[in-house]
Scaffold this motif. Structure first.
Motif, short mmCIF file in Angstrom:
data_model
loop_
_atom_site.label_atom_id
_atom_site.label_comp_id
_atom_site.label_asym_id
_atom_site.label_seq_id
_atom_site.Cartn_x
_atom_site.Cartn_y
_atom_site.Cartn_z
N UNK A 144 20.79 7.02 -16.98
CA UNK A 144 19.65 6.17 -16.65
C UNK A 144 18.38 6.97 -16.41
N UNK A 178 3.37 14.22 -8.54
CA UNK A 178 4.46 15.06 -9.01
C UNK A 178 5.04 15.83 -7.83
N UNK A 228 -6.66 8.61 -11.99
CA UNK A 228 -5.38 8.40 -12.66
C UNK A 228 -5.41 8.91 -14.09
N UNK A 286 6.00 10.46 -17.17
CA UNK A 286 4.77 10.72 -17.90
C UNK A 286 3.78 11.54 -17.10
N UNK A 319 7.77 4.45 -16.50
CA UNK A 319 7.47 5.83 -16.85
C UNK A 319 6.23 6.33 -16.13
N UNK A 331 21.22 4.81 -6.94
CA UNK A 331 20.67 6.12 -7.29
C UNK A 331 19.29 6.33 -6.67
N UNK A 332 19.24 7.22 -5.73
CA UNK A 332 17.95 7.45 -5.08
C UNK A 332 17.21 8.61 -5.74
N UNK A 371 0.55 16.34 -16.94
CA UNK A 371 0.07 17.49 -16.20
C UNK A 371 0.12 18.73 -17.08
N UNK A 404 4.33 14.06 -15.08
CA UNK A 404 4.60 15.48 -15.24
C UNK A 404 4.20 15.95 -16.63
N UNK A 425 -1.04 1.78 -22.17
CA UNK A 425 -0.86 0.77 -21.15
C UNK A 425 -2.22 0.59 -20.50
N UNK A 453 14.68 8.20 -16.60
CA UNK A 453 13.38 7.67 -16.99
C UNK A 453 12.34 8.78 -17.06
N UNK A 454 11.68 8.78 -18.19
CA UNK A 454 10.68 9.80 -18.53
C UNK A 454 9.56 9.81 -17.49
N UNK A 465 -1.98 8.23 -21.80
CA UNK A 465 -1.81 7.02 -22.58
C UNK A 465 -2.21 5.79 -21.77
N UNK A 466 -3.28 5.94 -21.05
CA UNK A 466 -3.75 4.83 -20.22
C UNK A 466 -5.19 4.50 -20.59
#
Lengths: 349, 349
Positions: free
Chosen positions: B48, A58, B120, B53, A119, B2-3, B58, B55, B97, B50-51, B66-67
């Motif tokens: 565009x 982050x 992780x 996850x 994500x 888009x950077x 945390x 952050x 995932x 993107x979430x 969700x891993x």
DNA sequence: TGACAGATTTGGAACGTTCCAATTAACTAA
DNA sequence: TTAGTTAATTGGAACGTTCCAAATCTGTCA
């Protein structure tokens, strides 16, 4: 049991230093004094601290995460399992960890898993696209600058790196070899005719037939699912022809094994009464009976190369699309009846 | 391209609402007004977004990520590939995932990948342990309250849930079936003798022999690597015995296929001249020729069950160790020479 | 009109880390 | 002694989200 997370602040308190110092220790910075480092490390072990990569990521959102995604279309096919193993080898030793997902050829699921991986902030993606994947599906990924390496299948119009094997040359060599052994009626069995890979291999087949002055006859090209069961179905149709082929090049090894099964069901001895050549050189190819003559692709090696290419792109910031076609080589074993080998083997018994 | 990352704040600004509102929209909270929700969603698509996850995780460090991790000892074995597919199916549809890693039977690598997965922040782990894994290896994981489900192999002394198949009963039924067909000299082929799984299966073998009043002869138990090549080696040794066996139960399907290969190399027809039974019921078992009689374990199903068990534990907070032994069933096909089936098949030709 | 309720919305604070600039400590050279 | 240098350490601020308590808006009722 310890429920609360141990954080770098806890470590700092216990070791009597600041959180910044602990952070430096974690990064193995040369700035910190040996004795401090030792003390901090001791406390870390003692409290059972586990690093929170999420938080770290982050903060350094400019830097990339240490996750790569790998998405395959059919993990039950051992070709892809091997591929994943190859990828895993190199990403693991580069300190990365791999997200693996299986799409089962479903483009919707593929979209979902890719979104999910984004994500989670993957640093790059290795993709063996599901049938029917379009360039547009990868657009958003590309736009955000995440490197993508396509393997096995190419996507028309997508500006991503790709690593595919030389499908045309592989089949061409196989057919030439069969023709060289005296076969005139050589079938091309298995595979979905609407895929690019099929088209490339078929092209190689036609090219070789032309080279060897053999007639290309449409009824000898028989598509099927690229699986063992598909192979059985394909050879079944081939044997029902009024003029049977005497040899076949198969879309892949799975199909080839199915073809051998089907031949046996007809009391034909693969390698003896009918020549069979596969494509991929999966692990079982060499231990099967008869050992399968096949176009060697080395799936693990391909996985490793794909991973290396991806890591290179990740490190380089943004790399331009690179298209590698992997060289390929015919491994002659027993199933094509390339005699010598087999006779020796029989003599031995 | 888009950077810069698009964040929820960017969305808020563009939509003219606060970041809190955007957050609520992301969570599909019923608190937010329909028209606001629509506007925000439009902006999200437009920019565009993107979430992130990482952050999110945390912040809600109480909640779980969700891993889920899945660590297998040999992904090149299609049993484990299928297992992984099964796991993937259920975790994917539960919105998780999967991190997948292959240890190649190396306990050091296993330690590394598990550590990496912890960093992780996996919510749970499905583990098919590498040979030589000790209870101590899992201690820290357990201590931090992360649910672990052990599959295939059990670890002595570890208080984790496990899902293993009924090895003893499976082999016992197989041997009984062979004895029922009139075989007196039945071999047990393949597998590493120093594993718990081997011990359990051997126990079933001995039990059945005793039941059927057959002598248990040590030379008929022949270990080997649990692979196709191992099977070839094992049957080679079995056929070299002064008094040859007439049937074999094999450690797993891979070994059984190898045994069939080896038999053919000796001009013996598996299923006809020699009965072979496998274990696992991998996909190829039914399409092989001869179709393999085997103890059905349904690796995908096992993967699904393991995943369900794990998810249950994750949701339940902390669940107590549960040991499930999966029932198992003998699938009679051709390779054991259980005639009827085969004769019909021949009559058909 | 004022008070109250329900429906929406919102500004911080917090999560665990890294990075920057600044501070302190310990020496060295003049 | 003092300034200068190097080595080691440190306090915030920041990353992108969620959650809480509080604020605002609307409408209703007495």
């Amino acid at each position: 049991m310890g429920k609360e997370r141990v954080t770098v602040i806890d470590i700092a308190r216990a070791a009597g230093v600041s959180k910044s110092t602990v952070s430096l220790v974690l990064q193995a910075s040369p700035l910190v004094n040996e004795v401090t480092r030792a003390k901090v490390n001791a406390v870390i072990r003692e409290l059972g601290y586990v690093y929170n990569r999420g938080a770290a990521n982050l903060r350094q959102s400019n830097a990339k995460s240490k996750i790569v995604g790998i998405v395959v279309n059919d993990l039950t096919n051992s070709f892809f399992a091997e591929l994943a193993v190859g990828v895993d080898m190199v990403v693991q030793s580069a300190g990365y960890v791999q997200f693996l997902a299986n799409t089962a050829e479903n483009p919707d699921r593929q979209r979902e898993v890719i979104a999910s991986m984004r994500e989670h902030g993957i640093a790059g993606l290795i993709l063996s696209p599901a049938r029917g994947t379009e360039a547009a599906d990868l657009k958003p990924l590309m736009a955000s600058g995440i490197p993508v390496v396509n393997v096995v299948r190419q996507i028309a119009g997508a500006k991503v790196s790709s690593l595919i094997s030389d499908n045309r040359a592989g089949i061409r060599d196989a057919v030439r070899h069969l023709a060289g052994l005296g076969h005139h009626r050589i079938a091309f069995l298995g595979g979905f005719p609407d895929t690019a890979v099929f088209a490339e291999r078929l092209e190689g087949y036609r090219e070789a037939l032309a080279d060897m002055d053999l007639a290309a006859r449409n009824e000898l090209v028989i598509g099927s699912a690229p699986s063992r069961a598909g192979g059985v179905a394909a050879i079944e149709r081939a044997l029902a022809l009024s003029e049977r082929p005497t040899a076949a090049v198969c879309f892949n090894d799975a199909v080839a094994f199915g073809v051998c099964d089907g031949l046996r069901a007809h009391r034909l001895d693969p390698g003896e009464d009918f020549a069979v050549i596969g494509f991929d050189d999966v692990i079982e190819a060499q231990t099967a009976v008869p050992a399968l003559t096949t176009v060697s692709v080395d799936p693990q090696g391909m996985g490793r190369r794909a991973a290396q290419l991806l890591l290179k792109q990740i490190n380089a910031g943004r790399a331009d699309a690179e298209a590698i076609v992997g060289s390929v080589r015919l491994v002659v074993r027993q199933s094509c009846g390339a005699a010598s080998d087999k006779r020796e083997r029989l003599a031995l018994l």
